[in-house]
Design a protein around this motif. Sequence first.
Motif, mmCIF file in Angstrom:
data_model
loop_
_atom_site.group_PDB
_atom_site.id
_atom_site.type_symbol
_atom_site.label_atom_id
_atom_site.label_comp_id
_atom_site.label_asym_id
_atom_site.label_seq_id
_atom_site.Cartn_x
_atom_site.Cartn_y
_atom_site.Cartn_z
ATOM 1 N N ARG A 197 -81.953 0.139 110.361
ATOM 2 C CA ARG A 197 -82.565 -0.949 109.799
ATOM 3 C C ARG A 197 -83.355 -0.814 109.298
ATOM 4 O O ARG A 197 -83.419 -1.148 108.274
ATOM 5 N N GLN A 198 -84.641 -0.459 109.330
ATOM 6 C CA GLN A 198 -85.357 -0.391 108.253
ATOM 7 C C GLN A 198 -85.034 0.121 107.280
ATOM 8 O O GLN A 198 -85.278 0.010 105.876
ATOM 9 N N ALA A 199 -84.167 1.944 107.494
ATOM 10 C CA ALA A 199 -84.021 2.563 105.962
ATOM 11 C C ALA A 199 -82.737 2.090 105.523
ATOM 12 O O ALA A 199 -83.144 2.447 103.898
ATOM 13 N N ARG A 200 -81.922 1.194 105.924
ATOM 14 C CA ARG A 200 -81.334 0.254 105.076
ATOM 15 C C ARG A 200 -81.963 -0.782 103.909
ATOM 16 O O ARG A 200 -81.010 -1.213 103.036
ATOM 17 N N GLU A 201 -82.679 -1.093 104.017
ATOM 18 C CA GLU A 201 -83.312 -1.904 103.459
ATOM 19 C C GLU A 201 -84.730 -1.016 103.350
ATOM 20 O O GLU A 201 -84.058 -2.010 101.805
ATOM 21 N N VAL A 202 -85.183 -0.356 102.712
ATOM 22 C CA VAL A 202 -85.054 0.403 101.208
ATOM 23 C C VAL A 202 -84.694 0.971 100.971
ATOM 24 O O VAL A 202 -84.669 0.745 99.515
ATOM 25 N N LEU A 203 -83.510 1.361 100.960
ATOM 26 C CA LEU A 203 -82.082 2.075 100.284
ATOM 27 C C LEU A 203 -81.439 0.191 99.318
ATOM 28 O O LEU A 203 -81.943 0.631 98.074
ATOM 29 N N ARG A 204 -82.154 -0.678 99.792
ATOM 30 C CA ARG A 204 -81.652 -2.086 98.933
ATOM 31 C C ARG A 204 -82.546 -2.333 98.304
ATOM 32 O O ARG A 204 -82.092 -2.536 96.940
ATOM 33 N N GLN A 205 -83.877 -1.811 98.954
ATOM 34 C CA GLN A 205 -85.220 -2.118 97.409
ATOM 35 C C GLN A 205 -84.891 -0.835 96.677
ATOM 36 O O GLN A 205 -85.280 -1.099 95.421
ATOM 37 N N MET B 266 -89.947 11.943 103.949
ATOM 38 C CA MET B 266 -89.395 11.318 103.745
ATOM 39 C C MET B 266 -88.120 11.570 102.358
ATOM 40 O O MET B 266 -89.422 10.250 101.648
ATOM 41 N N LYS B 267 -87.462 11.179 102.044
ATOM 42 C CA LYS B 267 -86.449 11.392 100.770
ATOM 43 C C LYS B 267 -85.639 10.340 100.611
ATOM 44 O O LYS B 267 -85.063 9.937 101.287
ATOM 45 N N ILE B 268 -84.997 9.644 99.747
ATOM 46 C CA ILE B 268 -84.092 8.828 100.126
ATOM 47 C C ILE B 268 -82.605 9.149 100.000
ATOM 48 O O ILE B 268 -82.231 8.388 100.706
ATOM 49 N N GLN B 269 -82.955 10.597 99.589
ATOM 50 C CA GLN B 269 -81.623 11.423 99.739
ATOM 51 C C GLN B 269 -81.448 11.343 101.553
ATOM 52 O O GLN B 269 -80.385 11.444 101.589
ATOM 53 N N GLN B 270 -82.129 11.612 102.037
ATOM 54 C CA GLN B 270 -82.332 11.847 103.280
ATOM 55 C C GLN B 270 -81.771 10.574 104.425
ATOM 56 O O GLN B 270 -81.135 10.595 105.312
ATOM 57 N N LEU B 271 -82.024 9.778 103.800
ATOM 58 C CA LEU B 271 -82.059 8.225 104.836
ATOM 59 C C LEU B 271 -80.388 7.403 103.371
ATOM 60 O O LEU B 271 -80.235 7.097 104.976
ATOM 61 N N GLN B 272 -79.716 8.790 102.927
ATOM 62 C CA GLN B 272 -78.379 7.901 102.668
ATOM 63 C C GLN B 272 -77.576 8.399 102.855
ATOM 64 O O GLN B 272 -76.418 7.841 103.781
ATOM 65 N N MET B 273 -77.906 9.870 103.545
ATOM 66 C CA MET B 273 -77.254 10.147 104.114
ATOM 67 C C MET B 273 -77.183 9.955 106.248
ATOM 68 O O MET B 273 -76.280 9.813 106.602
ATOM 69 N N LEU B 274 -78.418 9.210 106.255
ATOM 70 C CA LEU B 274 -78.771 8.754 107.629
ATOM 71 C C LEU B 274 -77.439 7.528 107.535
ATOM 72 O O LEU B 274 -76.369 6.564 108.417
ATOM 73 N N ASP B 275 -77.439 6.970 106.495
ATOM 74 C CA ASP B 275 -77.214 5.665 106.198
ATOM 75 C C ASP B 275 -75.168 5.683 106.739
ATOM 76 O O ASP B 275 -74.231 5.144 107.227
ATOM 77 N N ALA B 276 -75.317 6.861 105.160
ATOM 78 C CA ALA B 276 -73.901 7.077 105.523
ATOM 79 C C ALA B 276 -72.871 7.830 107.169
ATOM 80 O O ALA B 276 -71.250 7.904 106.947
ATOM 81 N N LEU B 277 -73.874 8.191 107.836
ATOM 82 C CA LEU B 277 -73.693 9.001 109.069
ATOM 83 C C LEU B 277 -73.267 8.070 109.730
ATOM 84 O O LEU B 277 -72.066 7.389 110.315
#
Length: 293
Positions: free
Chosen positions: A66-74, A1-12
């Motif tokens: 929820r966990q993806a957003r925590e990863v993005l904050r970190q 999993m890449k940070i960019q993918q998590l950013q897209m999930l958060d943006a969606l």
Amino acid sequence: MKIQQLQMLDALADTGSLQGAADQLHRTQAAVSMALKKLEEQAGFPLFDRSGYRLVLTPRGEQFLRQAREVLRQQQRLQSLTQQLQTGAEPQLRVSYDHTCSPSLLFNAMRQVQESFPATELLLSGESQLKSLRAIREGEADLALCPWLPVFRQHGDFETRLVRPFELFVVMSPRLAERFGGVPTHRSELLEMPMLMPQDQDVGINMDRMMRMPGQQRIRVNDSIAQRELLLADMGWGIIPGDLVGDALARGDLVRIEIPGFINQVHLEIHLVRSAERIAGPAASLIWRTFDG
């Protein structure tokens, strides 16, 4: 999993649509859609319910978000830390202080470090005797606050800055004074009261020689902080650094005993100390400059 993918999930989740996520991230809708499908494949379960007109997160998808957003904050915190470290600021600043000195003397400088170098962790440690100087010599501390005598240079190659004079006060609690008929005005009156003395602090002060008092009931403690607490608990009178009892005197929890000629004058100073053999980092240098003249 890449940070960019998590950013897209958060943006969606934030915008509610693929096009909204694409606009927010300055990507094409097709790129966002492909990345999210890849993310689902890597997760091994559906993140979205595609049965309706709009993509809706499944219950598992909500938990994953929820966990993806925590990863993005970190990740954002790590980016911030990296930027701070690129400036050369210390990841940790170790400051030692002798128990005879109040650490509050450092607080203003420490606040400036917090503002200028928020990624620098401050580690403040209290020591007794000459352990603060030994910590500087051995590279276990970056700065030390302690009483200073020129003879201490025999313990290491130090640079020092004057912080303030080192004052000793003779004090007791008003409750103890009341039990013995009032605050003593003559040294003979002290003989009837228990005395609180620090054990040898190794700062060039011999308490027995300084006071020239005959034998009496004594309680010896291994640091001035414990001595202060005993004074506040009405356990006896004592001689203690003024910085440690200034607030208690102002509140009336302790009173000064002023007997002319009672103790020999002590001529010491509190200094900030660092090693002359090592280059100080920006955070340590900021604290050092605070006490420049």
